[in-house]
Design an enzyme around this catalytic site. Structure first.
Site, short mmCIF file in Angstrom:
data_model
loop_
_atom_site.label_atom_id
_atom_site.label_comp_id
_atom_site.label_asym_id
_atom_site.label_seq_id
_atom_site.Cartn_x
_atom_site.Cartn_y
_atom_site.Cartn_z
N LYS A 12 4.57 1.42 -5.41
CA LYS A 12 3.31 2.24 -5.50
C LYS A 12 3.02 2.94 -6.94
O LYS A 12 4.39 3.21 -7.42
CB LYS A 12 3.19 3.09 -4.36
CG LYS A 12 2.71 2.66 -2.78
CD LYS A 12 2.62 3.64 -1.94
CE LYS A 12 2.28 3.04 -0.75
NZ LYS A 12 0.93 2.33 -0.40
N ARG B 176 2.32 -3.70 8.98
CA ARG B 176 2.05 -4.68 9.81
C ARG B 176 3.24 -5.51 10.22
O ARG B 176 3.44 -6.18 11.17
CB ARG B 176 0.86 -5.67 9.18
CG ARG B 176 1.44 -6.40 8.01
CD ARG B 176 0.37 -6.91 7.00
NE ARG B 176 -0.75 -5.76 6.60
CZ ARG B 176 -1.78 -5.71 5.85
NH1 ARG B 176 -2.31 -6.86 5.76
NH2 ARG B 176 -2.29 -4.86 5.67
N1 BES Z 1 0.88 3.59 4.27
C1 BES Z 1 -0.21 2.50 3.33
C2 BES Z 1 -1.55 2.92 3.62
C3 BES Z 1 -2.01 3.96 3.18
C4 BES Z 1 -2.63 4.49 2.13
C5 BES Z 1 -2.04 5.16 4.34
C6 BES Z 1 -3.23 5.71 1.74
C7 BES Z 1 -2.54 6.51 3.94
C8 BES Z 1 -3.15 6.69 2.72
C9 BES Z 1 0.08 1.12 3.63
O1 BES Z 1 1.48 0.87 3.80
C10 BES Z 1 -0.24 0.32 2.38
O2 BES Z 1 0.55 0.44 1.42
N2 BES Z 1 -1.20 -0.39 2.40
C11 BES Z 1 -1.70 -1.33 1.45
C12 BES Z 1 -1.73 -2.71 1.90
C13 BES Z 1 -1.86 -3.88 0.82
C14 BES Z 1 -0.43 -3.89 -0.20
C15 BES Z 1 -2.04 -5.11 1.36
C16 BES Z 1 -2.91 -0.81 0.99
O3 BES Z 1 -3.66 -0.20 1.71
O4 BES Z 1 -3.12 -0.79 -0.23
MN MN Z 2 2.69 0.45 2.21
#
Ligand code: BES
Ligand code: MN
Ligand code: ZN
Length: 514
Positions: free
Chosen positions: A288, A362
């Site tokens: 990230k 997931r």
């Molecule tokens: N933990 C994150 C989602 C999240 C984002 C929670 C902001 C709280 C605040 C999750 O694991 C994630 O990174 N999701 C990605 C999924 C993508 C890579 C398919 C996302 O939402 O961008």
């Molecule tokens: Mn994630």
């Protein structure tokens, strides 16, 4: 963890020897243009001989929902301070909505940090709605006084201590239903505070083994049956998703299972609660951006909510069998981390092609859901901070719900009843189609859709791991689980405890209605 003591009183609020009294104020002026004090404040208004609301108006009060105005009483009533909380227009029914009262009470008690003993003289009806309205006031007061202990090494003289004792004025302090609400609110507040504490704990202090230990310590003596799967057990059981995400971290993953069996109920309905427990989500190899990454310490909020709900279940003893599954891992980039392109064999034997290691939730949840279904369940409620897409589509306050349509509607209703709004979202076929993998049974994300319908992709993926015949819902709380703005209502900065009260309401709904 301490919370204020709670007692019911039915003596005159004007004569209570407390540090402050909270009253309600409506925004709708009467015929003379004066603001209306809410029911419950009659004796205090009388002590001010008609000058209560005009004085409050002089101080800027308008009665808008959540507004807090402090007024020194200068001897008119026993307590030295009055806090008027805005409750909006005078309701047509017997009282403002429970959530208006929950938020207003939370705001008032939060503003009263520094006062030790506080009395609440708020509009509580004396009819069939009474328990629900009292419940909202008690929850708002107890949760509004929450504060995370934090890590400061020096005492903070400017920081005033939260309220330590609450007296709640009710029509009849000996009423059994009212007393039952006090006992319940103490349980609910305790577990919501616990959830907030876990979410607010620094991620270096709450890696999966520590999180599992903290959950075990919390449920010790509760009567819940406990099973903890470490790496050897996860390997033996074939939990490929949890193991894959855990590979990159020096702190190994865990699956914690907590079960409650009701006494004396033959063949009870079974509910499974599943929570995402990523103690920190860097994204892994699909790392990230640095900005705001710290917030991913809250990526275990789903598991925290499930663990806390199990504690409430153990205390409140509904007539339904409930098992909680807390899937814990730390998502880190390293030489041992899982990578895009990996194919992972999940607990149920399905093979998943990894496309983005940041879609780790997931992976751990697929295993935990499949395990819950293998154990056998009638209903499955899963909750997770799963996608940024939830925040984009529904914002920071409303959770996204996907699954069996009737169950989604039950979740929506349960959320509405406790002030944790949730909204049903679809699981479209075209989203699933784009997740067909060239090499495995399913891709982890829909590569052709990129970020379109992100929240739905998460739900569609999780559906693959739910056994036929299990009624289920996935509750995406990426937004509502963590509050980054200024404190508001009974929410402080940080973990909110969402969706603990929804999960508890769902368990009780199944206990009552099957
Ligand atoms: N933990 C994150 C989602 C999240 C984002 C929670 C902001 C709280 C605040 C999750 O694991 C994630 O990174 N999701 C990605 C999924 C993508 C890579 C398919 C996302 O939402 O961008
Ligand atoms: Mn994630
Ligand atoms: Zn995550």
């Amino acid at each position: 963890m301490i919370q204020p003591s709670l007692t019911l009183v039915d003596t005159d609020p004007a004569e209570l020897a407390v540090d402050a009294i909270v009253i309600g104020l409506h925004s709708q002026p009467d015929e003379d243009g004066a603001l209306l004090p809410a029911a419950g404040a009659e004796s205090i208004a009388a002590a001010f001989e008609g000058r209560l609301t005009s004085t409050l108006a002089l101080l800027g009060a308008t009665g808008a929902p959540g507004e807090v105005t402090k007024l020194a009483t200068l001897g008119t009533v026993t307590a030295p301070l009055i806090v008027a909380v805005g409750l909006g227009d005078e309701p047509s029914g017997s009282a403002p909505t429970p959530e208006t009262l929950r938020r207003g009470t939370g705001a008032a008690v939060r503003a009263l940090a520094g006062s030790a003993t506080v009395a609440l003289a708020l509009p509580l009806p004396d009819d069939a709605d009474a328990p629900a309205v009292l419940r909202a006031v008690l929850e708002g007061a107890l949760l509004g006084s929450y504060r995370f202990a934090g890590y400061k090494t020096k005492p903070q003289p400017a920081r005033r201590d939260p309220v330590t004792a609450l007296q709640v004025h009710v029509p009849d302090a000996a009423d059994d239903a009212a007393r039952a609400e006090v006992a319940r609110a103490e349980v609910v507040s305790r577990v919501v505070r616990l959830t907030r504490d876990w979410v607010n704990t620094a991620p270096n202090e709450l890696r999966p083994p520590q999180f599992a230990d903290a959950v075990l310590a919390a449920v010790d003596g509760s009567g819940l049956e406990v099973e903890v799967l470490g790496v050897p057990e996860l390997e033996a059981g074939g939990y490929g998703g949890i193991l894959a995400v855990g590979l990159g971290s020096a702190a190994p993953p865990r699956l914690v299972r907590l079960s409650y069996t009701p006494a004396g109920v033959s063949d009870p309905k079974r509910v499974a609660l599943v929570g995402k427990g990523i103690t920190f989500d860097t994204g892994g190899i699909s790392i990230k951006p640095a900005a705001g990454m710290w917030e991913m310490k809250s990526d275990m909020a789903g598991a925290a909510a499930v663990g806390a709900t199990m504690l409430a279940v153990a205390a409140l003893k509904p007539s339904v069998a409930v098992t909680g599954y807390l899937a814990m891992a730390e998502n880190m980039p390293s030489g041992t981390a899982y990578r895009p392109g990996d194919v992972v064999t999940m607990f149920d034997g399905k093979r998943v092609e990894v496309l983005n290691t940041d879609a780790e939730g997931r992976m751990v949840l697929g295993d935990a859901i499949a395990r819950a279904c293998a154990d056998g369940t009638d209903y499955l409620f899963e909750t997770s901070t799963l996608t940024g897409g939830q925040v984009v589509s529904l914002g920071k306050r409303i959770a996204g719900v996907m699954g069996t349509p009737e169950v989604c509607e039950r979740v929506r209703k349960a959320g509405e009843s406790v002030g944790e709004p949730a909204w049903p979202m679809p699981l479209p076929d075209e989203v699933r189609k784009g997740m067909d993998s060239d090499v495995a049974d399913i891709s982890q994300t829909n590569a052709s859709m990129d970020r379109a319908g992100h929240m739905l992709q998460g739900g569609v993926f999780l559906r693959e791991f739910v056994a036929d015949g299990v009624d289920w819902a996935h509750i995406d709380v990426a937004g509502p689980a963590y509050h980054t703005g200024e404190p508001t209502g009974y929410w402080t900065k940080g973990g909110t405890g969402v969706p603990v009260r929804t999960l508890l309401a769902l368990v009780e709904d199944v206990a009552a209605n099957g």
